[in-house]
Design a protein around this motif. Structure first.
Motif: not given
Length: 844
Positions: A105-109
């Motif tokens: 699951k892609k995460l914001n960074y």
């Protein structure tokens, strides 16, 4: 009733206040303060803890990039959190995701080239694990952080001759994590108080071999000419101890019990690898027994590295050493100069790897023990005098420069790199010896065992060492730790003695420099008619202390600090005749006799008894003191030379130690005494040091023999003999033998200093400098650039004028080499200009 209501109200207020916690560090911890020395260097805050790190690495040799995928498992330390911050320096970040089984699951960074701040998918509570996936490219040549005097670069991963442009030079990749440079090649929480297990998969050209932490579980050849090795390490260690090395190595296998012990050396050294590293299994057994704690890891390997940025590094189960530890048989005949550092890095596997300093300010709980292991090994293997010789040299190293102004444990410093100095290492090891002497061997080593067991696979600071030693011994040690760990300096003493025939007593006066007072146990020997009586006393924190001891007659000599345990400067006020008696009384005590030899040497020109005693010391039972006495002879004095020449010839011919033979030959050279039979016989010695000293003398007296004597001479003979190298430089320049340039590089680099010491040799060194800089000399120029980078930061602090001389020579080197590019067209000369420019750029 009122009281009850008031109590309930107070309880409600207090209960409410517990939820209004301040979650930021105090202002004194702020790293943005103008004066870096004002920052309180605390242990790193643990919001998230590393649990496991899995890496899959490939390499772009042309760009010197690491192509990485990382799976990092973490959990909150205590407080719930929905963010995590990872250190990741100068990387290209391609993807950040949360791993959930087989899905991501892609995460914001956010990423600022130093840290990767990631928004998690939810708030995680204490001990609730999560795994991040990060795809990235590590670009070590883009890293901005700088190294130090001890670790002269900080880009984490190093590609050596990556494009193969330097013929007859190995291609390697290796890593250096300490202090916080592992985050230059994989994302992590790059702090000493983090511990994680690991897996590393390495894909690289099939012609090489690899090494990493833990055990290689598989190795698979691929159809594209590469192979993939899978290394697994199940126990926990700090991120700075992660390691991999890749290159063309011969791997020599050894064993300790059922544990593999392997030596990775360049193929040229495979036949002598066991002469270099072969004591390792015995060291493992010795240290395991001494600590009553068996070696705690699943293997032990040692690898060498070209262009290494430090001396050696204790990467868990996979120590890395600079390539200078590789020695030839002719060098090993003299001594294995790598032995102390082999012991040092091994002992770190208990102190540093198993139990790690919780912060850089407490670095000494890693380095002092590794330093002291050198003493322990020499004492066990070669005897107390060899160990004391090493300790004396370490003490001398600590006292140079500003070491005595620094605390052993420091919470204020400019940079964490500043902790890697003669205080954390040398002084730390010296005071451990003092602690051992105070407590006794049994209590001291049982205390170390308790410290290790209480903190294994975790972190610790100096207070925990004190508590462990106190618990075992039952003795309070605050007096010791307060002045030796948490304060700076050491006692500065003046000692005088007098004898009263009326009282039949010896009076010994101990005066301390009043600017800083210490209290300490002190050994005083009273030698009467050749018989020694030892008096153990306490010196309190006062400017002057007087002791009186019964003696039937005037003693032969009074010896302060008689066990030579105390770290101190001692002005021992007594005549040289007393030092002659001290030498005789100092059997078995290296430092007692060395101090006597020094006093005799200082008086040799004016006192015939001192001169005779100094020459008698050439027969000392310990080879280190025979060499010391040889070096102290005034070879320019006809009187001394006439008295000593016979003995020097005897030592040059027959001493059982080749280093003593070499020292005697060098003294004969300095005294202009030449015996063809002795020198020609010595030139055929298997010892490189003896060959170098003898050939220097032969060429000095018979220059026409230069071709006959040096045609097949091993380069290491020349490198080990600066005088011989100087004698050969004019011939090399005349014949333009550029393959010899690296043999004279250090003297050439420092030609101004050579001039100061010896104008004639300085003139030759400057000629060598100009010759190297005017030609295409990749190895020699690289060595010169490294020499400037190594010495400049140290001299900048200790001798600013000398540091400016280094900068001037470096700028001249750059100017001459740049001009050479106008007429020389080669693929490597531009790199030489770049290396010199980099060295100058670091001179801030």
């Amino acid at each position: 009733m009122k009281k009850r209501i008031l109590w309930l109200s107070s309880a409600f207020i207090i209960s409410s206040l517990t939820y209004a916690q301040v979650m930021t560090p105090p202002p004194s911890y702020n790293e943005n303060q103008t004066n870096k020395l004002d920052i309180y260097r605390a242990e790193a805050e643990r919001i998230n803890n590393l649990v496991h790190t899995k890496l899959d690495l490939k390499f772009d040799y042309a760009k010197e990039h690491v192509l990485g995928e990382a799976w990092v498992t973490l959990k909150p330390h205590f407080y719930a959190t929905n963010k995590v911050t990872l250190d990741a320096k100068a990387m290209l970040i391609s993807e950040v995701a949360l791993v959930n089984g087989a899905t991501k699951k892609k995460l914001n960074y956010k990423y600022d080239d130093l840290q990767l701040v990631i928004d998690l998918d939810k708030e995680y509570k204490k001990d609730q694990e999560y795994t991040l996936y990060i795809k990235y490219t590590a670009r070590p040549n883009e890293v901005k952080q700088e190294g130090s005097l001890a670790i002269n670069d900080a880009k984490g991963v190093y590609f050596i001759n990556a494009k193969g442009e330097r013929p007859n030079y190995p291609t390697q990749i290796w890593t250096q994590g300490e202090t916080e440079s592992s985050s230059c090649w994989f994302p992590t929480i790059d702090k000493t108080n983090q511990k994680t297990s690991q897996e590393i998969t390495l894909t690289y050209p099939d012609k090489y071999v690899s090494l990493s932490n833990g055990t290689m579980k598989s190795s698979k050849k691929n159809s594209d000419g590469t192979k993939t090795d899978y290394w697994k390490f199940d126990k926990k260690h700090a991120p700075y101890l992660f390691f991999f090395g890749i290159g063309d190595y011969a791997v020599i296998n050894d064993k300790w019990k059922n544990i593999n012990v392997d030596y990775y050396v360049e193929p040229e050294y495979k036949d002598v690898a066991k002469q270099i590293f072969g004591n390792t299994p015995e060291m493992i057994q010795f240290f395991s027994d001494k600590l009553n704690y068996p070696y705690p890891w699943d293997k032990y390997a040692q690898m060498t590295a070209r262009e290494y940025v430090s001396g050696a590094m204790e990467n868990t189960t996979a120590s890395l050493f600079h390539d200078g530890v590789q020695q030839k048989a002719g060098q090993l005949v003299d001594e294995n100069t790598a032995e102390y550092v082999i012991a040092h890095e091994l002992f770190h596997h208990w102190f540093g790897d198993l139990v790690t300093a919780e912060s850089w300010g407490n670095l000494t709980v890693n380095e002092s023990f590794a330093n002291y292991s050198e003493y322990l090994w020499f004492e066990y293997k070669y005897g107390k005098e060899k160990a004391d010789e090493h300790r004396y040299n370490e003490m001398f190293g600590y006292k140079q420069g500003d070491g005595p102004t620094k605390n052993l444990v420091r919470v204020h410093y400019n940079s964490r790199e500043d902790m890697f100095d003669g205080v954390s290492y040398n002084k730390g090891g010296i005071i451990l010896h003092m602690l051992r002497n105070f407590l006794g061997d049994d209590a001291f080593f049982k205390g170390l065992n308790k410290y290790l067991k209480d903190n294994e696979y975790g972190k610790a600071e100096s207070a925990q060492l004190r508590l462990a030693l106190e618990e075992v011994s039952g003795r309070d040690l605050n007096w010791f730790f307060n002045q030796w760990y948490y304060e700076n300096g050491h006692p500065k003493l003046t000692v005088v003695s007098d004898y009263s025939s009326a009282k039949k007593k010896v009076k010994v006066v101990v005066r301390q420099d009043a600017s800083k007072l210490f209290e300490f146990p002190f050994a005083i020997d009273i030698v009467e008619n050749g018989k020694t009586t030892r008096q153990q006393v306490w010196v309190p924190k006062q400017a002057e202390t007087v002791f009186e001891f019964a003696s039937n007659q005037k003693p032969d000599v009074v010896i302060p600090n008689a066990d030579q345990v105390l770290l101190a400067d001692i002005d021992d006020k007594k005549p040289v005749e007393d030092f002659i008696a001290q030498y005789k009384a100092g059997k078995g005590n290296y430092t007692t006799r060395l101090l006597a030899i020094e006093a005799m040497a200082n008086a040799q020109a004016t006192n015939p008894k001192a001169a005779d005693a100094l020459i008698n010391a050439l027969d000392d039972s310990f080879d280190g003191l025979r060499i010391y006495a040889i070096h102290k002879l005034d070879t320019k004095s006809k009187t001394i030379v006439d008295k000593a020449s016979s003995k020097l010839k005897q030592l040059a011919s027959n001493d059982p130690k080749t280093l003593v033979q070499a020292a005697a030959l060098s003294a004969l050279n300095d005294a202009n005494i030449y015996d063809a039979t002795i020198f020609e016989k010595a030139s055929k010695s298997p010892s490189f040091s003896v060959q170098g000293a003898s050939l220097t003398g032969i060429l000095k007296n018979n220059p026409s023999k230069i071709n006959d004597l040096t045609t097949n001479l091993d380069n290491e003979v020349i490198k080990g003999s600066p005088d011989l190298a100087m004698a050969l430089v004019p011939t090399w320049i005349k014949n333009n033998q550029l393959d010899k340039a690296a043999l004279i590089s250090e003297s050439a680099a420092m030609y101004e200093f050579v001039k100061f010491q010896d104008p004639e040799k300085g003139k030759i060194a400057e000629q060598a400098f100009n010759w190297i800089m005017n030609n295409d000399t990749p190895d020699a120029t690289a060595e010169i650039a490294k020499t400037y980078s190594r010495y400049y930061p140290y001299l900048k602090e200790q001798n600013p004028q000398a540091s400016q001389a280094i900068k001037m020579m470096a700028e001249k080197a750059l100017q001459v080499k740049t001009n050479a590019t106008k007429t020389i067209k080669s693929a490597t000369i531009a790199k030489q200009v770049e290396q010199l420019q980099d060295a100058i750029n670091k001179m801030k």
